[in-house]
Enzyme design. Structure first.
Site, PDB file in Angstrom:
ATOM      1  N   TYR A  25       0.702  -0.652  -0.209  1.00  0.00           N
ATOM      2  CA  TYR A  25      -0.219   0.120  -0.113  1.00  0.00           C
ATOM      3  C   TYR A  25       1.152   1.476  -0.147  1.00  0.00           C
ATOM      4  O   TYR A  25       2.103   0.944   0.796  1.00  0.00           O
ATOM      5  CB  TYR A  25      -0.613  -0.272   1.165  1.00  0.00           C
ATOM      6  CG  TYR A  25      -2.141  -1.666   1.088  1.00  0.00           C
ATOM      7  CD1 TYR A  25      -3.573  -0.446   0.615  1.00  0.00           C
ATOM      8  CD2 TYR A  25      -1.906  -2.391   1.199  1.00  0.00           C
ATOM      9  CE1 TYR A  25      -4.438  -1.465   0.609  1.00  0.00           C
ATOM     10  CE2 TYR A  25      -2.939  -2.813   1.301  1.00  0.00           C
ATOM     11  CZ  TYR A  25      -4.267  -3.146   1.256  1.00  0.00           C
ATOM     12  OH  TYR A  25      -5.298  -3.191   1.207  1.00  0.00           O
ATOM     13  N   HIS A  59      -4.666  -2.236  -8.045  1.00  0.00           N
ATOM     14  CA  HIS A  59      -5.241  -3.374  -7.141  1.00  0.00           C
ATOM     15  C   HIS A  59      -6.574  -2.385  -7.183  1.00  0.00           C
ATOM     16  O   HIS A  59      -7.556  -2.277  -7.825  1.00  0.00           O
ATOM     17  CB  HIS A  59      -5.496  -4.086  -6.616  1.00  0.00           C
ATOM     18  CG  HIS A  59      -5.929  -4.869  -5.809  1.00  0.00           C
ATOM     19  ND1 HIS A  59      -7.146  -4.899  -5.411  1.00  0.00           N
ATOM     20  CD2 HIS A  59      -6.385  -6.169  -6.066  1.00  0.00           C
ATOM     21  CE1 HIS A  59      -7.740  -5.613  -4.607  1.00  0.00           C
ATOM     22  NE2 HIS A  59      -7.818  -6.225  -5.770  1.00  0.00           N
ATOM     23  N   HIS A 131      -2.869   0.273  -3.527  1.00  0.00           N
ATOM     24  CA  HIS A 131      -3.097  -0.848  -3.158  1.00  0.00           C
ATOM     25  C   HIS A 131      -1.857  -1.662  -4.690  1.00  0.00           C
ATOM     26  O   HIS A 131      -3.088  -1.365  -5.635  1.00  0.00           O
ATOM     27  CB  HIS A 131      -4.065  -1.542  -2.676  1.00  0.00           C
ATOM     28  CG  HIS A 131      -4.175  -3.270  -2.407  1.00  0.00           C
ATOM     29  ND1 HIS A 131      -4.889  -3.520  -2.674  1.00  0.00           N
ATOM     30  CD2 HIS A 131      -2.610  -3.605  -2.401  1.00  0.00           C
ATOM     31  CE1 HIS A 131      -4.453  -4.931  -2.137  1.00  0.00           C
ATOM     32  NE2 HIS A 131      -2.965  -5.095  -2.365  1.00  0.00           N
ATOM     33  N   HIS A 210     -18.343  -4.122  -0.263  1.00  0.00           N
ATOM     34  CA  HIS A 210     -17.045  -4.372   0.505  1.00  0.00           C
ATOM     35  C   HIS A 210     -17.062  -6.183   1.342  1.00  0.00           C
ATOM     36  O   HIS A 210     -17.675  -6.147   2.451  1.00  0.00           O
ATOM     37  CB  HIS A 210     -16.365  -3.480   0.731  1.00  0.00           C
ATOM     38  CG  HIS A 210     -15.120  -3.352   1.356  1.00  0.00           C
ATOM     39  ND1 HIS A 210     -13.936  -4.001   1.492  1.00  0.00           N
ATOM     40  CD2 HIS A 210     -14.776  -2.931   2.784  1.00  0.00           C
ATOM     41  CE1 HIS A 210     -12.878  -4.284   1.729  1.00  0.00           C
ATOM     42  NE2 HIS A 210     -13.558  -3.712   3.036  1.00  0.00           N
ATOM     43  N   HIS A 212     -13.682  -9.361   2.908  1.00  0.00           N
ATOM     44  CA  HIS A 212     -12.183  -9.360   2.466  1.00  0.00           C
ATOM     45  C   HIS A 212     -12.406 -10.311   1.561  1.00  0.00           C
ATOM     46  O   HIS A 212     -13.618 -10.872   0.466  1.00  0.00           O
ATOM     47  CB  HIS A 212     -11.859  -9.737   4.170  1.00  0.00           C
ATOM     48  CG  HIS A 212     -11.227  -8.581   4.329  1.00  0.00           C
ATOM     49  ND1 HIS A 212     -11.240  -8.409   5.560  1.00  0.00           N
ATOM     50  CD2 HIS A 212     -11.622  -6.977   3.823  1.00  0.00           C
ATOM     51  CE1 HIS A 212     -11.223  -6.867   6.038  1.00  0.00           C
ATOM     52  NE2 HIS A 212     -10.963  -5.904   4.771  1.00  0.00           N
ATOM     53  N   MET A 285     -15.538  -8.485   6.854  1.00  0.00           N
ATOM     54  CA  MET A 285     -15.980  -7.507   6.559  1.00  0.00           C
ATOM     55  C   MET A 285     -17.667  -7.402   5.909  1.00  0.00           C
ATOM     56  O   MET A 285     -16.927  -8.708   5.013  1.00  0.00           O
ATOM     57  CB  MET A 285     -15.627  -5.998   5.735  1.00  0.00           C
ATOM     58  CG  MET A 285     -14.163  -5.879   7.082  1.00  0.00           C
ATOM     59  SD  MET A 285     -13.597  -4.570   6.342  1.00  0.00           S
ATOM     60  CE  MET A 285     -12.105  -4.218   7.550  1.00  0.00           C
TER      61      MET A 285
END
Lengths: 396, 396
Positions: A25, A59, A131, A210, A212, A285
């Site tokens: 990041y 990304h 990212h 969103h 993961h 999440m």
């Protein structure tokens, strides 16, 4: 449409050499142009700009405004976001004002609304976070990717904002291993939309789903006070690698007392252990960042299962399956790890999550609960919200 | 009432020294009195006679008629029933014509019916079986206990008989360990009573409930064709140590197409392994011997879960709880022993037994199926029979 020739400003990496590691990041602090700093503007469009040589490696990117007093300096920085050298002063730079992710188109605001930026009352600092996902460990790529903001001093009728709905970031709602589809839902209930939305309601025009890495389906439904259900956003083939903000084909209104039901389906076939709700990349999440106008009091409306009910579940699974759960001496995570996870015990947890009482966080933009906005609400009062069935054909 | 002075004959032990071991079954062969052998009689009453010195040790007694051709000799015998010296010729002596068990009163037939005995077409032999239960290992008790039969040549209007309902004696219906209450039911369904009962129906006037050592509640209900439910016999505090034949306070009719639903509840808290359905004292049974008239074609009406459905259960429990069941290479018993028994998996088995298709044996007195009386019947056709609820107050 907004022409490419309209006033704009780029926030792009300064010839960053992409590290030859899988995940980086990269953070860069910028100052807004002086004309924006002088008076409030509206952002009316933002684009992702990916350097041709970086395609497939960039990304996602986010441009954050720093939520600090205007007189406060935010230190200059250009480096990995996770390094210990990153100044603490960047911590408050978290208000998203632009974003791009793999698959994203240019983001064009509806003509009656714009994102707020600038003016003497606001900080002049923003931070770009890029990212890089570089699993092939490519080296010597020089990157100038970033985000372009189109702006106007002729502010539009409404300030746009972002509201976060779904699950709270804690381990109370977690996902057993070896499952093809496990469902978690957050319930932004009527009592919260009632105190948090303006009397005229809000218009949601874009949505960013969103999760993961185990998320495979995500959808958000609005349950009206008469029980009718409308789909706000749905992705039946969700991939965490394509977390673009989507402009809704048709904006949707949300009114006071409506319920916002946000659901994520996870695939944990490749996991041998419990996947907890939480912040880590190994945690999960379940969130929808809804872009809407006009800006409302309510900024975050998320739930998790009620603490006492979860303890009852741990007690029950001890009784019926001899799990070595212990609500006195073990943490929530340890209790989940004490259960022998099979499709059977997983199905019981699934049913528990769908029927158990919940805790609801109903927060304003300062991060505090709205008046009355900290509820332990019993699901028996809201039975319909757990039972809705999606149409088999995709909408949108 | 039948006076004690009416004609009667005793079949009693000849000064048997009760062995000082916990369990003895003592068998003695007798011949019927010549007046009974000469012409058919009715048994109108039978009493248990327990020697005063044997009280508390004589557990139960049964008098069996030998179901062999009249010309066939049955060898003389007086000894333990389980010894290898017992002649094979006694094997067919199984038709109960008198019985006594701890707690039993004298058995008096209703005035319109009697038990069949005697006549030139019948064997003249009977066998008395006395169960001594001697856990204190008392010695030197000389026993003359037995059964007294009251009989009459003036036969009554109806021949009485015994019909057996409940569960088949096999391991398909079995009981997991560590449970306070597990329920098994046998379903004598309408299609069997339809072919096996006379057009006028039958009258049940007595009932003997039977389980082995884990039975704690037993009850039999009649489900009429209009869905109404009547209780034939119920023991909410059943003890396998008191297996007396009970005269019903009010005789009950059973008609063609009625269902006879016989249910047993077991307590296996003290068992660590699966308790199988079967013949052994360690296995379990769930039976009601109903005494009724007039004698019907139907003698045995019992069920167990359907084979294919049980295999589906073993497959499902493999999928949902990772049980190492294997319907190709393991027996039913081995499959049950492959399951990790918890209250949870036990509850699934309970639900399975209540909802799964069944096999129904609908047999005549020769032990063969009645016409059409070998059914695999799907429970979905008979939903009411699984759902009936007992009144909370005891009947009778």
């Amino acid at each position: 449409m907004i022409s490419n020739n309209e006033p704009h400003v780029d926030f792009r990496n300064f010839n960053v050499t992409i590290p030859d590691v899988e995940t980086t990041y990269w953070c860069t602090r910028f100052e807004l142009p002086s004309e924006i700093v002088k008076k409030p503007h509206h952002i009316i469009r933002f684009d992702g700009i990916v350097s041709p040589q970086s395609e497939g490696v960039v990304h996602h990117m986010e441009l954050f405004h720093c939520n600090v007093p205007p007189e406060k300096e935010v230190p200059k920085f250009n480096g990995p976001c996770t390094t210990e050298q990153k100044p603490m002063g960047l911590t408050e730079c978290r208000r998203v004002i632009g974003a791009w992710a793999l698959g994203a188109a240019n983001f064009i605001y509806p003509k009656e609304a714009g994102g707020t930026i600038g003016g003497r009352a606001q900080s002049r600092y923003v931070v770009l976070e890029v990212h890089f996902n570089n699993p092939d460990l490519k080296s010597n790529i020089i990157d100038q990717s970033g985000i372009r903001i189109y702006y106007t001093p002729q502010r539009r009728k409404y300030d746009a904002a972002i509201m976060e709905v779904g699950l709270e970031y804690n381990s109370k709602n977690s996902i057993p291993p070896h499952l093809a589809a496990f469902r978690l839902s957050g319930y932004c209930l009527g009592p919260c939309t009632n105190v948090g939305l303006p009397e005229t309601g809000i218009t949601v025009f874009a949505s960013q789903l969103h999760t993961h890495s185990t998320g495979v389906q995500v959808f958000t439904r609005i349950i009206r006070t008469d029980g009718k259900i409308e789909i706000l956003n749905i992705d039946r083939h969700y991939s965490p690698h394509f977390q673009e903000i989507r402009i809704l084909q048709k904006p949707i209104q949300i009114y006071r007392n409506d319920t916002i039901l946000h659901t994520c389906i996870y695939n944990t076939l490749r996991r041998d252990d419990m996947t907890f709700g939480g912040y880590s990349i190994h945690d999960e999440m379940c969130v929808n960042y809804m872009h809407y106008y006009p800006k409302a009091e309510l900024e975050l409306c998320k739930t998790s299962v009620n603490d006492a009910s979860l303890n009852e579940f741990f007690l029950a699974i001890h009784k019926v399956d001899y799990a070595l759960t212990d609500t006195t001496h073990k943490t929530v995570e340890e209790n989940y790890e004490s259960i022998r996870w099979t499709p059977l015990t997983s199905a019981i947890l699934q049913t528990f999550y769908e029927e158990a009482p919940i805790h609801l966080s109903c927060n304003g933009s300062n991060g505090n609960y709205l008046p009355g906005g900290n509820w332990d609400i019993y699901s028996a009062q809201e039975p319909l919200q757990r039972d809705v069935v999606l149409p088999s054909r995709c909408h949108q």
